[in-house]
Design a protein around this motif. Structure first.
Motif, PDB file in Angstrom:
ATOM      1  N   LEU A 177     -27.961 -49.047 -55.809  1.00 45.26           N
ATOM      2  CA  LEU A 177     -28.604 -50.241 -56.398  1.00 45.26           C
ATOM      3  C   LEU A 177     -28.270 -51.555 -55.698  1.00 45.26           C
ATOM      4  CD1 LEU A 177     -28.217 -49.890 -60.273  1.00 45.26           C
ATOM      5  CD2 LEU A 177     -30.335 -49.826 -58.976  1.00 45.26           C
ATOM      6  N   VAL A 242     -27.529 -48.911 -69.462  1.00 46.39           N
ATOM      7  CA  VAL A 242     -27.892 -50.231 -68.935  1.00 46.39           C
ATOM      8  C   VAL A 242     -29.413 -50.354 -68.850  1.00 46.39           C
ATOM      9  CG1 VAL A 242     -27.738 -51.776 -66.934  1.00 46.39           C
ATOM     10  CG2 VAL A 242     -25.724 -50.504 -67.655  1.00 46.39           C
ATOM     11  N   PHE A 243     -30.053 -49.282 -68.458  1.00 45.70           N
ATOM     12  CA  PHE A 243     -31.521 -49.307 -68.350  1.00 45.70           C
ATOM     13  C   PHE A 243     -32.146 -49.607 -69.715  1.00 45.70           C
ATOM     14  CE2 PHE A 243     -35.783 -47.607 -68.016  1.00 45.70           C
ATOM     15  CZ  PHE A 243     -36.173 -48.017 -66.748  1.00 45.70           C
ATOM     16  N   ILE A 280     -37.867 -52.006 -64.512  1.00 48.16           N
ATOM     17  CA  ILE A 280     -37.585 -52.917 -65.630  1.00 48.16           C
ATOM     18  C   ILE A 280     -38.518 -54.131 -65.537  1.00 48.16           C
ATOM     19  CG2 ILE A 280     -35.814 -54.437 -66.633  1.00 48.16           C
ATOM     20  CD1 ILE A 280     -33.723 -52.330 -65.580  1.00 48.16           C
TER      21      ILE A 280
HETATM   22  N1  COA Z   1     -29.865 -39.506 -56.045  1.00 45.97           N
HETATM   23  C1  COA Z   1     -30.221 -38.318 -56.526  1.00 45.97           C
HETATM   24  N2  COA Z   1     -29.900 -37.892 -57.764  1.00 45.97           N
HETATM   25  C2  COA Z   1     -29.161 -38.724 -58.517  1.00 45.97           C
HETATM   26  C3  COA Z   1     -28.741 -39.995 -58.067  1.00 45.97           C
HETATM   27  C4  COA Z   1     -29.104 -40.350 -56.768  1.00 45.97           C
HETATM   28  N3  COA Z   1     -28.764 -41.536 -56.243  1.00 45.97           N
HETATM   29  N4  COA Z   1     -28.038 -40.578 -59.035  1.00 45.97           N
HETATM   30  C5  COA Z   1     -28.016 -39.738 -60.074  1.00 45.97           C
HETATM   31  N5  COA Z   1     -28.696 -38.608 -59.752  1.00 45.97           N
HETATM   32  C6  COA Z   1     -28.924 -37.421 -60.554  1.00 45.97           C
HETATM   33  C7  COA Z   1     -27.900 -37.283 -61.664  1.00 45.97           C
HETATM   34  O1  COA Z   1     -26.753 -36.634 -61.219  1.00 45.97           O
HETATM   35  C8  COA Z   1     -28.676 -36.496 -62.692  1.00 45.97           C
HETATM   36  O2  COA Z   1     -28.662 -35.157 -62.309  1.00 45.97           O
HETATM   37  P1  COA Z   1     -28.526 -33.989 -63.415  1.00 45.97           P
HETATM   38  O3  COA Z   1     -29.765 -34.093 -64.246  1.00 45.97           O
HETATM   39  O4  COA Z   1     -28.460 -32.753 -62.584  1.00 45.97           O
HETATM   40  O5  COA Z   1     -27.270 -34.294 -64.166  1.00 45.97           O
HETATM   41  C9  COA Z   1     -30.101 -36.992 -62.537  1.00 45.97           C
HETATM   42  O6  COA Z   1     -30.186 -37.554 -61.224  1.00 45.97           O
HETATM   43  C10 COA Z   1     -30.470 -38.063 -63.557  1.00 45.97           C
HETATM   44  O7  COA Z   1     -29.399 -39.013 -63.581  1.00 45.97           O
HETATM   45  P2  COA Z   1     -29.507 -40.333 -64.390  1.00 45.97           P
HETATM   46  O8  COA Z   1     -28.270 -41.133 -64.208  1.00 45.97           O
HETATM   47  O9  COA Z   1     -29.908 -39.962 -65.787  1.00 45.97           O
HETATM   48  O10 COA Z   1     -30.710 -41.035 -63.615  1.00 45.97           O
HETATM   49  P3  COA Z   1     -31.674 -42.142 -64.111  1.00 45.97           P
HETATM   50  O11 COA Z   1     -33.051 -41.613 -64.162  1.00 45.97           O
HETATM   51  O12 COA Z   1     -31.143 -42.835 -65.331  1.00 45.97           O
HETATM   52  O13 COA Z   1     -31.597 -43.168 -62.889  1.00 45.97           O
HETATM   53  C11 COA Z   1     -30.547 -45.255 -62.329  1.00 45.97           C
HETATM   54  C12 COA Z   1     -30.355 -43.746 -62.513  1.00 45.97           C
HETATM   55  C13 COA Z   1     -29.207 -45.870 -61.957  1.00 45.97           C
HETATM   56  C14 COA Z   1     -31.549 -45.485 -61.219  1.00 45.97           C
HETATM   57  C15 COA Z   1     -31.110 -45.846 -63.666  1.00 45.97           C
HETATM   58  O14 COA Z   1     -30.341 -45.382 -64.742  1.00 45.97           O
HETATM   59  C16 COA Z   1     -31.113 -47.335 -63.662  1.00 45.97           C
HETATM   60  O15 COA Z   1     -31.791 -47.972 -62.890  1.00 45.97           O
HETATM   61  N6  COA Z   1     -30.382 -47.948 -64.620  1.00 45.97           N
HETATM   62  C17 COA Z   1     -30.308 -49.404 -64.723  1.00 45.97           C
HETATM   63  C18 COA Z   1     -29.303 -49.906 -63.732  1.00 45.97           C
HETATM   64  C19 COA Z   1     -29.322 -51.401 -63.557  1.00 45.97           C
HETATM   65  O16 COA Z   1     -30.354 -52.021 -63.563  1.00 45.97           O
HETATM   66  N7  COA Z   1     -28.118 -51.945 -63.385  1.00 45.97           N
HETATM   67  C20 COA Z   1     -27.928 -53.321 -63.091  1.00 45.97           C
HETATM   68  C21 COA Z   1     -28.099 -54.163 -64.264  1.00 45.97           C
HETATM   69  S1  COA Z   1     -27.945 -55.815 -63.788  1.00 45.97           S
END
Ligand code: COA
Length: 347
Positions: A177, A242-243, A280
């Motif tokens: 990110l 956080v999402f 978002i």
């Molecule tokens: N590449 C590939 N797979 C990944 C990965 C990556 N970089 N990161 C996580 N995964 C995997 C996980 O291990 C999980 O696998 P599993 O199902 O086998 O356990 C799967 O992908 C889903 O993980 P998850 O964490 O639920 O993914 P997500 O769809 O929630 O996406 C983010 C992760 C971080 C992209 C998302 O949660 C996000 O954008 N959140 C908001 C973050 C943000 O904006 N932060 C700053 C605020 S200021």
């Protein structure tokens, strides 16, 4: 003890001080020379360009090259230097510098003090404001109000984070990110009382701290954490939580700010938003029916640069001639704390 019923109703907005408006005279920004693409990240952790882009809208992020002398301080200095140049002012014309950052090169003294020294701001007051991704917008609101109430005339406001310095590049849930960037503006008092911030929201809920935090000591780590991924000195994030927080809070923040200003969404000429995740931003854009040209997005090439993201977006828009007198511009941010904040300006 005094009787609280005898005091003013503190929930009522303060009346504007007559005779003083606030303008943004100029802006500047700085990004480091290094780029880290999704394909390069895929060589470090198990991920892919397609996975990252689909979930975040990011293709690459900027990263400080310490061998080239780049750091949080150099980005802060360069961005305020640019804002002063566009304002036709010297650093010694400022009476305060506020720097929104959580990734200072020095814990002490403040980055703002060091920027003041680098630019020759003399004895201007200087302090840092730590609010993660909200650091710049919180600081903008504080600076605006200090000018409006008459204690200061000209203030340099910087937002900068170099999250690469606190990123664990083996944690794929986080390292995809974030990137490094800075932006700055110079605010000045004006006799035109119609100019300045016409509505602002500043909020926080510290009970959500553990969804996005950086542990300094082992005792900081919540008991139910995944001990395989937690690293002292590195950002920890519960991405899903956080999402969820960000999608709903961002939309409520827009509604609350518009309600305070008593304006419809169509009255806003430009949305300058924290670049946390393209999904978002897109969810808010769709919900409010905001045309794409009114909601600026640069996350694809910059990543999430925390406090640097809003002022960098503003400077890119400003340099492109897209910020014009008479416009209403809404700055919006949310992030660790958890915190959320807005600042609606009449230019
Ligand atoms: N590449 C590939 N797979 C990944 C990965 C990556 N970089 N990161 C996580 N995964 C995997 C996980 O291990 C999980 O696998 P599993 O199902 O086998 O356990 C799967 O992908 C889903 O993980 P998850 O964490 O639920 O993914 P997500 O769809 O929630 O996406 C983010 C992760 C971080 C992209 C998302 O949660 C996000 O954008 N959140 C908001 C973050 C943000 O904006 N932060 C700053 C605020 S200021």
């Amino acid at each position: 003890m005094s009787d609280p019923s005898k005091h003013a109703n503190l929930s009522r907005p303060l009346p504007a001080i007559p005779g003083r408006g606030v303008v943004i005279l100029g802006s500047g920004s700085a990004v480091p020379s290094g780029e880290l693409t999704n394909d390069e990240l895929a060589d470090i952790v198990q991920t892919s360009d397609e996975w990252i882009f689909q979930r975040t809208g990011i293709r690459k992020r900027r990263i400080c090259d310490h061998a080239k002398g780049e750091s949080n301080l150099t980005l802060c200095t360069e961005s305020l230097r640019g804002a002063l140049a566009q304002s036709n002012l010297k650093a010694s014309d400022l009476d305060l510098i506020i720097c929104g950052t959580i990734t200072q090169d020095f814990r002490c003294p403040s980055t703002a003090c060091l920027v003041a020294a680098n630019l020759g701001a003399g004895t201007a007051a200087a302090w840092d404001l730590g609010a993660a991704c909200c650091g710049f917008v919180y600081s903008l609101n504080v600076a605006h109000d200090l000018i409006r109430i008459g204690t200061h005339r000209r203030i340099g406001v910087i937002g900068c984070d170099t999250i690469s310095a606190i990123t664990d590049y083996t944690n794929r849930g986080v390292c995809i990110l974030f990137g490094d960037a800075a932006g700055a503006v110079v605010l000045s008092a004006t006799d035109d009382t119609t100019k300045g911030c016409i509505a602002q929201v500043n909020k926080a809920n510290g009970t959500g701290w553990h969804d996005l935090y950086m542990p300094t000591w082992i005792e900081n780590i919540p008991e139910n954490s995944d001990w395989n991924t937690v690293r002292i000195g590195c950002l920890q994030m519960n991405g899903k939580a956080v999402f969820k927080f960000a999608v709903s809070t961002f939309q409520e923040l827009i509604s609350e700010t518009l309600a305070k200003a008593d304006l419809p969404v169509e009255a806003i000429d430009m949305f300058v938003c924290h670049q946390s995740n393209a999904r978002i931003l897109e969810a808010a854009r769709e919900k409010f029916g905001i045309p794409t040209e009114k909601l600026y997005v640069n996350i694809d090439r910059i990543g999430n640069s925390s406090a640097g993201s809003v002022p960098l977006c503003f400077d890119e828009l400003n340099k492109a001639g897209k910020i014009k007198p008479g416009m209403k511009v809404l700055f919006l941010a949310f992030g660790a704390g958890v915190t959320w904040t807005s600042s609606l300006w009449q230019f």
